[in-house]
Scaffold this motif. Structure first.
Motif, PDB file in Angstrom:
ATOM      1  N   ARG A  83      56.720  69.295  54.898  1.00 34.65           N
ATOM      2  CA  ARG A  83      58.145  69.596  55.064  1.00 34.65           C
ATOM      3  C   ARG A  83      58.958  68.940  53.953  1.00 34.65           C
ATOM      4  O   ARG A  83      59.836  69.580  53.349  1.00 34.65           O
ATOM      5  CB  ARG A  83      58.645  69.116  56.425  1.00 34.65           C
ATOM      6  CG  ARG A  83      60.127  69.390  56.660  1.00 34.65           C
ATOM      7  CD  ARG A  83      60.522  69.160  58.116  1.00 34.65           C
ATOM      8  NE  ARG A  83      61.921  69.493  58.307  1.00 34.65           N
ATOM      9  CZ  ARG A  83      62.924  68.606  58.305  1.00 34.65           C
ATOM     10  NH1 ARG A  83      62.647  67.312  58.129  1.00 34.65           N
ATOM     11  NH2 ARG A  83      64.169  68.986  58.490  1.00 34.65           N
ATOM     12  N   ALA A  84      58.679  67.673  53.667  1.00 34.19           N
ATOM     13  CA  ALA A  84      59.416  66.972  52.613  1.00 34.19           C
ATOM     14  C   ALA A  84      59.198  67.643  51.261  1.00 34.19           C
ATOM     15  O   ALA A  84      60.132  67.782  50.464  1.00 34.19           O
ATOM     16  CB  ALA A  84      59.004  65.506  52.556  1.00 34.19           C
ATOM     17  N   ALA A  85      57.976  68.070  51.007  1.00 30.30           N
ATOM     18  CA  ALA A  85      57.664  68.722  49.730  1.00 30.30           C
ATOM     19  C   ALA A  85      58.413  70.037  49.592  1.00 30.30           C
ATOM     20  O   ALA A  85      58.919  70.375  48.513  1.00 30.30           O
ATOM     21  CB  ALA A  85      56.162  68.947  49.615  1.00 30.30           C
ATOM     22  N   THR A  86      58.496  70.789  50.691  1.00 33.72           N
ATOM     23  CA  THR A  86      59.216  72.067  50.666  1.00 33.72           C
ATOM     24  C   THR A  86      60.706  71.841  50.430  1.00 33.72           C
ATOM     25  O   THR A  86      61.341  72.548  49.637  1.00 33.72           O
ATOM     26  CB  THR A  86      59.002  72.825  51.989  1.00 33.72           C
ATOM     27  OG1 THR A  86      57.600  73.051  52.179  1.00 33.72           O
ATOM     28  CG2 THR A  86      59.740  74.159  51.980  1.00 33.72           C
ATOM     29  N   LEU A  87      61.269  70.855  51.130  1.00 35.94           N
ATOM     30  CA  LEU A  87      62.684  70.534  50.953  1.00 35.94           C
ATOM     31  C   LEU A  87      62.964  70.097  49.515  1.00 35.94           C
ATOM     32  O   LEU A  87      63.946  70.521  48.897  1.00 35.94           O
ATOM     33  CB  LEU A  87      63.097  69.418  51.924  1.00 35.94           C
ATOM     34  CG  LEU A  87      63.162  69.784  53.411  1.00 35.94           C
ATOM     35  CD1 LEU A  87      63.291  68.529  54.263  1.00 35.94           C
ATOM     36  CD2 LEU A  87      64.342  70.720  53.675  1.00 35.94           C
ATOM     37  N   TYR A  88      62.091  69.265  48.983  1.00 41.06           N
ATOM     38  CA  TYR A  88      62.273  68.742  47.627  1.00 41.06           C
ATOM     39  C   TYR A  88      62.219  69.874  46.604  1.00 41.06           C
ATOM     40  O   TYR A  88      63.023  69.914  45.664  1.00 41.06           O
ATOM     41  CB  TYR A  88      61.203  67.697  47.325  1.00 41.06           C
ATOM     42  CG  TYR A  88      61.324  67.071  45.956  1.00 41.06           C
ATOM     43  CD1 TYR A  88      62.303  66.121  45.692  1.00 41.06           C
ATOM     44  CD2 TYR A  88      60.463  67.443  44.925  1.00 41.06           C
ATOM     45  CE1 TYR A  88      62.420  65.552  44.432  1.00 41.06           C
ATOM     46  CE2 TYR A  88      60.578  66.879  43.658  1.00 41.06           C
ATOM     47  CZ  TYR A  88      61.556  65.935  43.419  1.00 41.06           C
ATOM     48  OH  TYR A  88      61.678  65.379  42.169  1.00 41.06           O
ATOM     49  N   GLU A  89      61.304  70.780  46.794  1.00 40.14           N
ATOM     50  CA  GLU A  89      61.139  71.890  45.851  1.00 40.14           C
ATOM     51  C   GLU A  89      62.411  72.734  45.778  1.00 40.14           C
ATOM     52  O   GLU A  89      62.752  73.279  44.727  1.00 40.14           O
ATOM     53  CB  GLU A  89      59.948  72.757  46.253  1.00 40.14           C
ATOM     54  CG  GLU A  89      59.516  73.757  45.178  1.00 40.14           C
ATOM     55  CD  GLU A  89      59.108  73.085  43.874  1.00 40.14           C
ATOM     56  OE1 GLU A  89      59.460  73.618  42.798  1.00 40.14           O
ATOM     57  OE2 GLU A  89      58.463  72.010  43.924  1.00 40.14           O
ATOM     58  N   SER A  90      63.119  72.818  46.892  1.00 37.82           N
ATOM     59  CA  SER A  90      64.330  73.645  46.932  1.00 37.82           C
ATOM     60  C   SER A  90      65.526  72.988  46.255  1.00 37.82           C
ATOM     61  O   SER A  90      66.502  73.666  45.923  1.00 37.82           O
ATOM     62  CB  SER A  90      64.707  73.958  48.389  1.00 37.82           C
ATOM     63  OG  SER A  90      65.192  72.793  49.049  1.00 37.82           O
TER      64      SER A  90
END
Length: 660
Positions: A83-90
């Motif tokens: 989840r953190a990785a997805t948020l960061y990518e955005s």
């Protein structure tokens, strides 16, 4: 955070997600994702600073701050959570971007942005003329704008503007308010509810539960009207809640909720949401109440009352009746805002202030003296702005008491005073129109006043807040020169009163220089209303002449040393403050927006020398002090207070535990 930047809510979720993954064991987590301890510390510094400011722009100054942890290390840090990785990518590009560098009117250069004015679907950025035209239509329709934002988007080849109200109720069919003409085309302006819907639903759920625990029926009315305003977006309901709140005198538990302060709106109208819950300190409040009860005596010392006998010696530019307001000292449990102010004077609606009254609140546990601990001393030793080493010890000795009284006088005798000369819609006036009062600045009869429907903030727009805060800061400093008012707080010794007055002028000099931190060169604007006011006051004291205030530059040591000639306080310092205060007050009282703008904008435009000093100040800027707040929990019917360490980790944990 939605009012700050698009990426701010995402950053918040990343911080909380990473804490939950590692359960606060940052060292072990760093080893797992191969991020060393030094880089973990940089992330924690960024996270704690973000949480203190509730966004990735400083609350004081509205300037963007970026992580010191390298981007590739931040990316490794979020790799332990999908989840953190997805948020960061955005959002990683926005997190590390150097621009927009500040909050303000959206600019073509991309150096400034505002979440109050959102251009969508390929639409051009807002212009000041567009914002002004839309605001006028909302005003003419009787719509209070504090809880609104403006969206601009393309429908085919035509622009539409949508004013969104913060509310839990959404509007399926936006209401047509009118239109504006630009480039020979007509553009619709619509009104829609439902902005910040999810957050307000949570807030209203808690406020509804709180109704069962109100101490009085009046407190229930305060909360009931708050809930209604957050449901419907109707600011009239909010204003009604404030009328009841003002009359809720010295409750055991004080609260402030809503779209309160317009500092971050470049147009000075739309307000940032904040919330506060605090416990009233009865002993500290006694002295503040005594001051409030004796206010009329001290009001007659203000410069715009001199020479007048009418209105009980207060003159035509002061309210006829000054009812002593509720003045309390709070120890806050929770203060949810981008700035934690040491004092508050509310509500901001002038009609309520003049007809119903207002409250003053001191946030006692947000104040700490500089140099009060080893960390503060270390920060101060690296700061550019100094006082003469000869007076450093006495400066620190009297700093906190002087600062406290400065805030006290600012709130009560600054925000609490003054009359706006007004014409009502029925053609009546609150002054003698046939024999207009004499303006003490130019000794001529006044020729301007507030016309029907005009308000202080509406007329003075972007300079309204800073001019008023500057006026109130001068009031606070001005009263430090009167031993009789200091005596109410136990300062009876003549020598001690003189030291506190001297300390006040040193603080004014230092505050004026420190304000340059919040001047944004790229956008040629001030990022904080109080800072602009502090700079103006310093300029006035510098112009007092004869070396009353002097600033010594040492390029080698990278220091700016502030000195005050204490022998000239009564001959130069106090008269300079008095004349400046009178001028600001009269601009405000008689609605002289044009004269005020010309004077204040010139006064607060930094010269090349000040801009060079600004670079020195920023280069040696000490780390921001962060305010770690506690939480309460219910366990088996008992309220438990959980305290947190004054650490980066403590700051993050306290926000995780709030479960927002």
């Amino acid at each position: 955070m939605e009012q700050v930047s698009k990426e701010s809510p995402v950053i918040f979720d990343i911080i909380l997600e990473l804490y939950k993954i590692c359960q606060g064991d940052w060292k072990s987590y760093g080893e797992k994702v191969e991020v060393d301890e030094e880089e973990i510390t940089k992330f924690l510094q960024y996270a704690a600073t973000f949480l203190h400011n509730l966004g990735n722009y400083f609350g004081k100054g509205d300037q963007k701050f970026n992580p010191r942890i390298p981007e590739e290390e931040f990316r490794k840090l979020v790799s332990g959570s999908k989840r953190a990785a997805t948020l960061y990518e955005s959002s990683w590009e926005a997190i590390y971007a150097l621009a927009p560098a500040c909050l303000g009117y959206p600019s073509e250069s991309g150096q400034a942005q505002s979440r109050y004015y959102l251009a969508e679907d390929g639409a051009d950025d807002f212009t000041k003329d567009e914002i002004s035209a839309i605001s006028k239509i909302l005003h003419d329709q009787g719509i209070n704008q504090e809880n609104t934002r403006i969206l601009k988007h393309l429908v085919g080849d035509i622009y539409e503007y949508i004013a969104t109200q913060a509310s839990t109720e959404s509007s399926e069919n936006p209401k047509l308010l009118g239109s504006i003409t630009s480039n020979e085309a007509e553009y619709k302006i619509l009104l829609r509810g439902g902005d910040h819907q999810q957050q307000l639903q949570k807030i209203n759920s808690s406020l509804t539960e709180a109704l069962a625990y109100c101490a009085t029926d009046r407190q229930k009315l305060v909360l009931t009207k708050l809930i209604e305003s957050f449901e419907t977006g109707n600011m009239e309901a909010y204003k009604e809640s404030q009328r009841h709140w003002v009359k809720d005198i010295q409750p055991s538990v004080e609260n402030i909720f809503g779209f309160v302060e317009p500092y971050r709106d470049p147009a000075g109208v739309r307000a940032e949401f904040e919330g506060l819950v605090g416990l009233v300190d009865k002993e500290e409040t006694k002295t503040l109440t005594t001051l409030a009860e004796n206010s009329t005596t001290f009001i007659r010392l203000l410069p715009w009352t001199k020479g007048f006998t009418e209105n009980d010696g207060k003159g035509p530019f002061e309210k006829e009746l000054f009812e002593a307001p509720d003045f309390t000292s709070l120890h806050t449990l929770t203060y949810c805002s981008s700035i934690i102010f040491p004092g508050i004077n509310l509500p901001n609606f002038n009609d309520i202030r003049q007809e119903t009254g207002f409250k003053n609140v001191m946030i006692a546990n947000s104040m700490s003296p500089p140099g009060g601990d080893s960390d503060s001393k270390q920060r101060r030793s690296s700061e550019t702005i100094r006082v003469d080493p000869v007076v450093e010890e006495t400066f620190q000795q009297h700093y906190q008491a002087t600062f406290y009284l400065w805030v006290v006088f600012h709130e009560l005798l600054g925000h609490g005073t003054g009359k706006l000369l007004t014409e009502s819609s029925d053609g009546s006036f609150n002054f003698d129109k046939e024999n207009p009062p004499i303006n003490p600045v130019d000794q001529k009869p006044i020729s301007s006043w507030y016309r029907p429907g005009e308000t202080w903030t509406g007329l003075f727009r972007d300079i309204a807040t800073t001019v008023d805060e500057c006026r109130c800061e001068v009031v606070g400093a001005y009263f430090m020169g009167f031993p009789e008012i200091l005596g109410l707080f136990g300062y009876k010794d003549e020598k001690e009163c003189e030291e506190m007055e001297y300390n006040m002028y040193l603080q004014l000099g230092c505050a004026g220089l420190r304000a340059l931190n919040n001047y944004i060169v790229e956008d040629k604007k001030w990022g904080q209303a109080h800072s602009r006011g502090h700079f103006a006051i310093m300029k006035i004291l510098l112009s007092a002449g004869d070396g009353f205030l002097s600033i010594k530059e040492d390029l080698q040591a990278q220091t700016l040393t502030v000195s005050i000639d204490r022998t000239k306080i009564k001959t130069h310092g106090l008269p300079a403050l008095s004349d400046f205060l009178l001028r600001l007050h009269m601009y405000r009282s008689i609605a002289d927006e044009k004269g005020c703008r010309e004077y204040y904008e010139e006064l607060t435009s930094p010269s090349e020398e000040f801009l060079q000093w600004r670079e020195m100040i920023i280069a040696n800027k000490p780390a921001q002090e962060l305010f770690v707040q506690d939480n309460t929990f219910l366990q088996d019917g008992e309220v438990i207070l959980k305290e947190y360490g004054a650490t980066l980790e403590g700051m993050i944990e306290s926000w995780v535990d709030r479960d927002v």
